[in-house]
Each structure stands twice: as structure tokens, then as C-alpha cells.
Scaffold this active site. Structure first.
Site, PDB file in Angstrom:
ATOM      1  CG  HIS A 175       0.358  23.627  26.882  1.00  0.00           C
ATOM      2  ND1 HIS A 175      -0.445  24.444  26.113  1.00  0.00           N
ATOM      3  CD2 HIS A 175       0.355  22.432  26.249  1.00  0.00           C
ATOM      4  CE1 HIS A 175      -0.910  23.766  25.087  1.00  0.00           C
ATOM      5  NE2 HIS A 175      -0.437  22.543  25.135  1.00  0.00           N
ATOM      6  CG  ASP A 229      -0.237  27.852  26.192  1.00  0.00           C
ATOM      7  OD1 ASP A 229       0.772  27.534  26.846  1.00  0.00           O
ATOM      8  OD2 ASP A 229      -0.961  27.023  25.611  1.00  0.00           O
ATOM      9  CB  SER A 274      -0.175  21.793  21.790  1.00  0.00           C
ATOM     10  OG  SER A 274      -1.443  21.490  22.274  1.00  0.00           O
TER      11      SER A 274
END
Length: 516
Positions: free
Chosen positions: A152, A182, A255
Site C-alpha cells: 500500500h 501487503d 508502514s
């Protein structure tokens, strides 16, 4: 010197008192103050300093210091990078910030775990000059510039730039991505001999120390510490959820960054946070290192990930379902429906079968079965242990390839006939033969009314659901349903298992049955 009259001392307790003063002295010494002693032979209680002891205990170098993480951080921090992406602004976006399609699974997930705006951690898009930018983290896994980050973070990027711990900036190429886990693999263009991190082989234990390193809020090179709070977390993003939960503060921009153990190995990739406010509240989720290894290996080899597929809709075995099937424990994966022409259907697996083991390894639940099957390559031959109508058997099959797209679900129900079949007693629902309801097909009975206070409503029944089987027997009218319930009562069952179709999806529901 402090003097106390001897009349204030109890001779019978003088030895005890001396020990107390000695204890006080040792406590005081522990904070580096001069040590005092007690002289019991003096006419008065005397305290005297001991220069030798005072000299030893005031030496700061001899006092124990807390253990820090500086040595580990110094070793691993250079392998962590900041990732910045640019993408051309889409004309149809219309909003001031980049976001997922409203109502999509990823938008719902990040609204729940990423923040109130529904944006993923580290992907606060900014609009300007026709470009949308975002940022995240990553880390080198090899000296030649391969690095791992989140899907993402780089999804849809036209340009990816990474900044190293030394402040050098490079352009990176996206080698491959895997939306289901992911994970994304990128490679730096230019440069060599990059410091890299090792993916851990060790089993993660709850309570282990963990360090999170990344680029929170674009600050770059930030380190936080905490412990492993839990493992095997399912946060509702897909069938392969198996997250490590950590309490090291993780924020937007972290992230794709690594979570290190005390050996300096990566135990997981930080991918999501649970936060009502969008900031860290001490709950973050990391993709385990073993998952990262298998995904990265395929991405590096062919740029995509292929997973094994057996072609079944599965669901957990609840305690009610276990009771209905006569199982001692609520374990295994219940086959709600085999998909037509899939490997499972060709091998003879049927609705109501319970898959209990894969190649002899016990299956605890439906999620574990999905992860286990997904870990095999398409074309692999496997053995499944099946509980089929109370009998154990072994089924051999060859795995297919998991489709990349999910088939759209069609609404099977048109206008319902107003004429009902009679109520099914004690369950709180009314049914009609499927053949009598337009668009419901020819199999089973359609739920035409649900008592909101009844047992069926508690179990999630809705108008339009089609009951295909009750207690393993096909039903076509309310009398069939009654007979099946009566037989279950005669067998002293506390609940009856129904196979129910909603749209194009079939599942089993265990519903309690009243006695008498």
C-alpha cells in the site's frame, strides 16, 4: 555525629537496632552517599562515617546502569530507508487527499486501523501541481539494493524514491507486489554495497523485546521500543491474516518498516495500526518474517505470487457446529461448498465435510487451512484428512492456482410470492419452497420472514436466505425442515446444522433447537 541518649535505647533490642541501622546504611550507600556505622559499645549511640566504603559506593562507574538498545540500533538502523512515492493525480479523484475507493475492503480496513480519514499509515496524500505524494518506510534485504516495503506504500506509484540513513537519495523500481499480504519488493537503481537486515528464523514469543525503526510523519530514522503483545492476529484484511501485534509506538509513515528482535534480525514488517485518532495507541501489527520470506522469494523470481488452491468455501467450526456434527472439539475447517470443477470437487469433497489435517499436520481452524494451502505452489500434490458424515478418510488432490480475481456475487432473489409455507416452529422463521419464489432457484426453502426476537435472527438469518440442508438432509419444504429437527432432537442434539445460501455464497449455521 548524631547523639541519642542511651535511655532511649532498649538494651534487649540493641542488636536488632544495630542491624536496622546497618541496613539503612547499605540503602544510603546504594545512592552514593557516605556510609554510616553503629558503635554498640559506646556510652551513647554513635554513628561514624567509613571513608573506605564511601569512596567505593560514590564511584559512578561501579553503579549498575539500565541496559539500553544503542548497540543494536547502531548496527541495524543503516539498513532502514524512507520511501517516498509520486503518482499523477487522477481527474476523477476530485478530493483534496488521496484515498481508496469509498466502501472498498481496503478503505474500510484503513478507516478502522489507519485513522479516521481512511488513509493507510504513512500515505497521507497531498495535492499540488497535478501530483499526489505519499511516504512510508522500508529496509534493505541484500547488499545489491533489494528492499522490502508495503504494497500500500508503493501501490499505483509512478515514481519511487528512497532515502538512506546517510541521507542519500536513490530512485527505486517496483519489482513486484502482493496485495494479499501487503508486501512489495523494490530495487534501488544505482549504488551498491548497501547495509542490509536479515529476516529472522526464530519463533516469535509473546513478551520478547522489539524495536520498530522507520519514517513516522516523514521525520525519518526514528526508533521506538516495546514488546511483542500477541501473535496470530486476524484483523479482517483477508484469509492470510497472521499478524504479530507489538506495542512499540508505530505511526503513519512507519508502514513498510522493520520490527527488530534483540539479535538485530527482522521479525516482521510493520503494516497497520489500530487507532481511533490516527496516532499510536500502542497497538500495531507486523507481517511475520516467514511470510515475508516466501512472498519476497516469488516476487524476486517472477514479480508476482502464485498460491495453491483447493476450490472450497470454508468456515470455522464453532462449538454449536461441532455439537451438531458430533465432534468432540470445535476444530478444523468446515466445507460450506466446493466450487464447481475445482480440485476439491473433483476429489469428492462435499459440503459438510470437515478438513482436519493437511499432509498429516493438524488444522486448527479455517484460517490456518487457508494459510497452509496458500503456502504451497500450484500443482503440488497433497493429502487431506476429512471427516465425512462421521467417518474419517484421506483424500489426495493436486492443487490448482488461486484466481487473482473474486467473482462478483449476484442477487438471486426477485420479488417474493406473498403466499408463505407454514412457520417452522421454535426457530423464529417462516419458509417457502424455493421453486415457489421467483429467482430463488429450485433447491431448498427460502426464508420469507424472520422473528427479530427468535433464535434464527440471533444466528444471522435474513429474509431471502435459502436453506439447502438441515442436519445433512436436503429440504424442499417446511415439512422436511420439521422432520430433520425432530430427528436431531431424538438424537439428543442441542443444535441443528443448516446449510444456507446467501447470494452466491453458502455457509453452515448451527441453530439451537428447543426440547419437547
Amino acid at each position: 555525629m548524631i547523639d541519642l541518649p542511651t535511655s532511649q535505647l532498649n538494651p534487649a533490642r540493641s542488636k536488632v537496632t544495630a542491624r536496622k541501622f546497618a541496613l539503612m546504611a547499605s540503602v544510603v550507600a546504594g545512592v552514593g552517599v557516605a556510609v554510616y556505622g553503629f558503635n554498640p559499645s559506646a556510652d551513647k549511640a554513635e554513628f561514624f562515617t567509613s571513608p573506605a566504603h564511601a569512596q567505593v559506593n560514590t564511584d559512578v562507574s561501579k553503579v549498575a546502569q539500565p541496559i539500553g538498545f544503542a548497540d543494536i540500533v547502531e548496527r541495524v538502523k543503516p539498513s532502514v530507508i524512507s520511501v517516498k512515492i509520486r503518482m499523477k493525480e487522477k481527474a476523477e479523484a476530485g478530493g483534496e487527499e488521496w484515498s481508496f475507493q469509498p466502501g472498498s475492503p481496503m478503505e474500510r480496513f484503513f478507516r478502522r486501523f489507519g485513522g479516521p480519514d481512511g488513509l493507510p499509515p504513512g500515505m497521507r496524500g497531498r495535492r499540488g501541481h497535478g501530483l499526489v505524494t505519499g511516504q512510508g518506510s522500508g529496509f534493505f534485504i541484500s547488499a545489491d539494493g533489494y528492499a522490502v516495503t508495503n504494497n500500500h506504500v508503493v501501490d499505483g506509484a509512478d515514481k519511487v524514491e528512497v532515502t538512506t540513513d546517510e541521507g542519500k537519495t536513490f530512485t527505486a523500481k517496483v519489482i513486484g507486489t502482493d496485495p494479499r499480504t501487503d508486501i512489495a519488493l523494490i530495487k534501488i537503481e544505482g549504488g551498491s554495497n548497501f547495509p542490509f537486515a536479515r529476516l529472522s528464523d526464530d519463533k516469535v514469543r509473546i513478551g520478547d523485546w522489539v524495536l520498530a525503526v522507520g519514517n513516522p510523519f516523514g521525520l525519518g530514522g526514528s526508533v521506538t521500543a516495546g514488546i511483542v503483545s500477541a501473535s496470530g492476529r486476524d484483523i479482517g484484511t483477508g484469509p492470510y491474516d497472521d499478524f504479530i501485534q507489538i506495542d512499540a509506538p508505530v505511526n503513519k509513515g512507519n508502514s513498510g518498516g522493520p520490527a527488530f528482535n534483540m539479535k538485530g534480525d527482522v521479525i516482521g514488517v510493520n503494516t497497520a495500526i489500530y487507532s481511533p485518532s490516527g496516532g499510536s495507541v500502542g497497538i500495531a501489527f507486523s507481517i511475520p518474517a516467514n511470510t515475508v520470506k516466501s512472498v519476497v522469494a516469488q516476487l524476486k523470481d517472477k514479480g508476482s505470487v502464485s498460491r495453491g488452491w483447493i476450490g472450497v468455501q470454508i468456515q470455522p467450526v464453532t462449538s454449536d457446529i461441532a455439537d451438531s456434527l458430533g465432534l468432540k472439539k470445535a476444530e478444523g475447517a468446515l466445507v460450506a461448498e466446493p466450487q464447481p470443477n475445482g480440485p476439491a470437487a473433483k476429489a469428492g469433497i462435499q459440503s459438510g465435510d470437515v478438513i482436519t489435517a493437511v499432509n498429516g499436520d493438524h488444522v486448527r481452524d479455517a484460517r490456518e487451512l487457508a494459510r497452509t494451502i496458500g503456502s504451497f505452489a500450484p500443482g503440488t500434490s497433497i493429502k487431506l484428512n476429512i471427516l465425512h458424515k462421521g467417518t474419517d478418510k484421506v483424500v489426495n488432490l493436486t492443487l490448482g492456482t488461486l484466481p487473482n480475481t473474486v467473482e462478483a456475487r449476484a442477487d438471486l432473489y426477485g420479488d417474493r410470492d406473498s403466499s408463505h409455507d407454514s412457520d417452522v416452529p421454535r426457530l423464529g422463521l417462516s419458509v417457502a419452497p424455493a421453486a415457489s419464489v421467483a429467482g430463488a432457484g429450485t433447491e431448498g426453502v427460502v426464508v420469507v420472514d424472520v422473528d427479530p426476537k427468535g433464535a434464527a435472527a440471533d444466528r444471522g438469518f435474513k429474509e431471502g436466505d435459502v436453506i439447502l440442508e438441515v442436519a445433512g438432509k436436503s429440504v424442499s419444504n417446511s415439512a422436511d425442515v420439521r422432520d430433520a429437527i425432530k430427528a436431531a432432537r431424538a438424537d439428543e442434539k442441542n443444535s441443528v446444522l443448516m446449510r444456507v445460501r446467501t447470494g452466491s455464497t453458502a455457509r453452515f449455521i448451527a441453530i439451537p433447537i428447543a426440547k419437547g
